[in-house]
Design a protein around this motif. Structure first.
Motif, PDB file in Angstrom:
ATOM      1  N   ALA A  42       2.040  -1.450  -7.878  1.00  0.00           N
ATOM      2  CA  ALA A  42       1.630  -0.133  -7.814  1.00  0.00           C
ATOM      3  C   ALA A  42       2.499   0.471  -8.665  1.00  0.00           C
ATOM      4  O   ALA A  42       3.774   0.246  -9.103  1.00  0.00           O
ATOM      5  N   SER A  44       2.220   4.707 -10.251  1.00  0.00           N
ATOM      6  CA  SER A  44       1.647   6.187  -9.926  1.00  0.00           C
ATOM      7  C   SER A  44       2.601   7.395 -10.353  1.00  0.00           C
ATOM      8  O   SER A  44       3.711   7.412 -10.031  1.00  0.00           O
ATOM      9  N   VAL A  63      -4.154   5.095  -3.018  1.00  0.00           N
ATOM     10  CA  VAL A  63      -4.458   3.698  -2.841  1.00  0.00           C
ATOM     11  C   VAL A  63      -5.144   3.099  -4.132  1.00  0.00           C
ATOM     12  O   VAL A  63      -4.980   1.903  -4.598  1.00  0.00           O
ATOM     13  N   GLU A  64      -5.736   3.887  -4.781  1.00  0.00           N
ATOM     14  CA  GLU A  64      -6.283   3.561  -6.114  1.00  0.00           C
ATOM     15  C   GLU A  64      -5.234   2.913  -7.298  1.00  0.00           C
ATOM     16  O   GLU A  64      -5.591   2.388  -8.152  1.00  0.00           O
ATOM     17  N   ASP A  65      -4.087   3.693  -7.032  1.00  0.00           N
ATOM     18  CA  ASP A  65      -2.932   3.181  -8.033  1.00  0.00           C
ATOM     19  C   ASP A  65      -2.293   1.870  -7.257  1.00  0.00           C
ATOM     20  O   ASP A  65      -1.164   1.624  -8.014  1.00  0.00           O
ATOM     21  N   ALA A  67      -2.435  -2.342  -7.146  1.00  0.00           N
ATOM     22  CA  ALA A  67      -3.135  -3.512  -7.439  1.00  0.00           C
ATOM     23  C   ALA A  67      -4.399  -3.803  -6.518  1.00  0.00           C
ATOM     24  O   ALA A  67      -4.101  -3.913  -5.466  1.00  0.00           O
ATOM     25  N   GLU A  68      -5.426  -4.054  -7.253  1.00  0.00           N
ATOM     26  CA  GLU A  68      -6.858  -4.727  -6.482  1.00  0.00           C
ATOM     27  C   GLU A  68      -6.117  -6.024  -5.661  1.00  0.00           C
ATOM     28  O   GLU A  68      -5.501  -6.749  -6.429  1.00  0.00           O
ATOM     29  N   GLY A  69      -6.208  -6.130  -4.417  1.00  0.00           N
ATOM     30  CA  GLY A  69      -6.090  -7.257  -3.735  1.00  0.00           C
ATOM     31  C   GLY A  69      -4.600  -7.238  -2.967  1.00  0.00           C
ATOM     32  O   GLY A  69      -4.326  -8.171  -2.398  1.00  0.00           O
ATOM     33  N   ALA A  70      -3.690  -6.332  -3.513  1.00  0.00           N
ATOM     34  CA  ALA A  70      -2.407  -6.138  -2.893  1.00  0.00           C
ATOM     35  C   ALA A  70      -2.122  -5.695  -1.493  1.00  0.00           C
ATOM     36  O   ALA A  70      -1.175  -6.232  -1.017  1.00  0.00           O
ATOM     37  N   ARG A  72      -3.447  -6.087   2.155  1.00  0.00           N
ATOM     38  CA  ARG A  72      -4.381  -6.528   3.445  1.00  0.00           C
ATOM     39  C   ARG A  72      -4.075  -6.109   4.663  1.00  0.00           C
ATOM     40  O   ARG A  72      -2.886  -6.253   5.069  1.00  0.00           O
TER      41      ARG A  72
END
Length: 165
Positions: A42, A44, A63-65, A67-70, A72
């Motif tokens: 992350a 930001s 949340v958009e800052d 990493a995708e998939g980080a 769970r």
């Protein structure tokens, strides 16, 4: 229980004993980064700081800052008397899983709507967190998610003997 004597802040510092109760949410443009498994998960400059008496700030990142998939989602929740019910995430990166290391308030209590869409990270559960390039020291105790930097002075809740503050 007797409260401790606050440490006097130097120029450019804040005393956590000047923070309010109930907590205050404020915006921050400092660059905040989170690392796990040797990967930056992350980053930001659009964070929120939650400031509460006796606690170092807790940083909430959009949340958009992250990493995708980080993130769970995991089962279970906790209740904050001020912010409401928290939902939890494992952080996953670099082949590591930091169990329940992040949380969010999907439907926060009145006065904390700004936290929607943001996630906080427990600094002691990851490789490292930084604020404006400075390495964060995790708040002691393993329960609270405060981020200690040279910007803030205590003493801080979480150390042994501070439960009743």
């Amino acid at each position: 229980m007797r409260h401790p004597s606050p440490h006097p802040p130097a120029a450019g510092q804040e005393s956590v004993w000047d923070y309010p109760r109930p907590p205050r949410v404020e915006t921050s443009d400092e660059v905040v980064e989170v690392w796990l498994g040797g990967e930056r998960v992350a980053s930001s400059s659009r964070t929120l700081r939650v400031l509460e008496t006796s606690h170092p700030p807790t940083y909430y990142l959009p949340v958009e800052d992250v990493a995708e998939g980080a993130l769970r989602p995991v089962a279970g929740a906790t209740w904050c008397e001020f912010k409401g019910q928290a939902a939890y995430f494992d952080l996953v990166a670099g082949g590591l899983v930091a169990s329940r290391a992040a949380w969010t308030y999907p439907n926060p209590s009145r006065g904390f709507a700004a936290l929607v869409g943001h996630v906080a990270v427990m600094p002691g559960a990851v490789d490292r967190c930084t604020v404006a390039g400075e390495l964060v020291v995790p708040q002691a105790g393993g329960f609270y998610g405060g981020w200690i930097t040279s910007r803030v002075v205590g003493p801080f809740k979480g150390e042994p003997g501070t439960l009743g503050w």
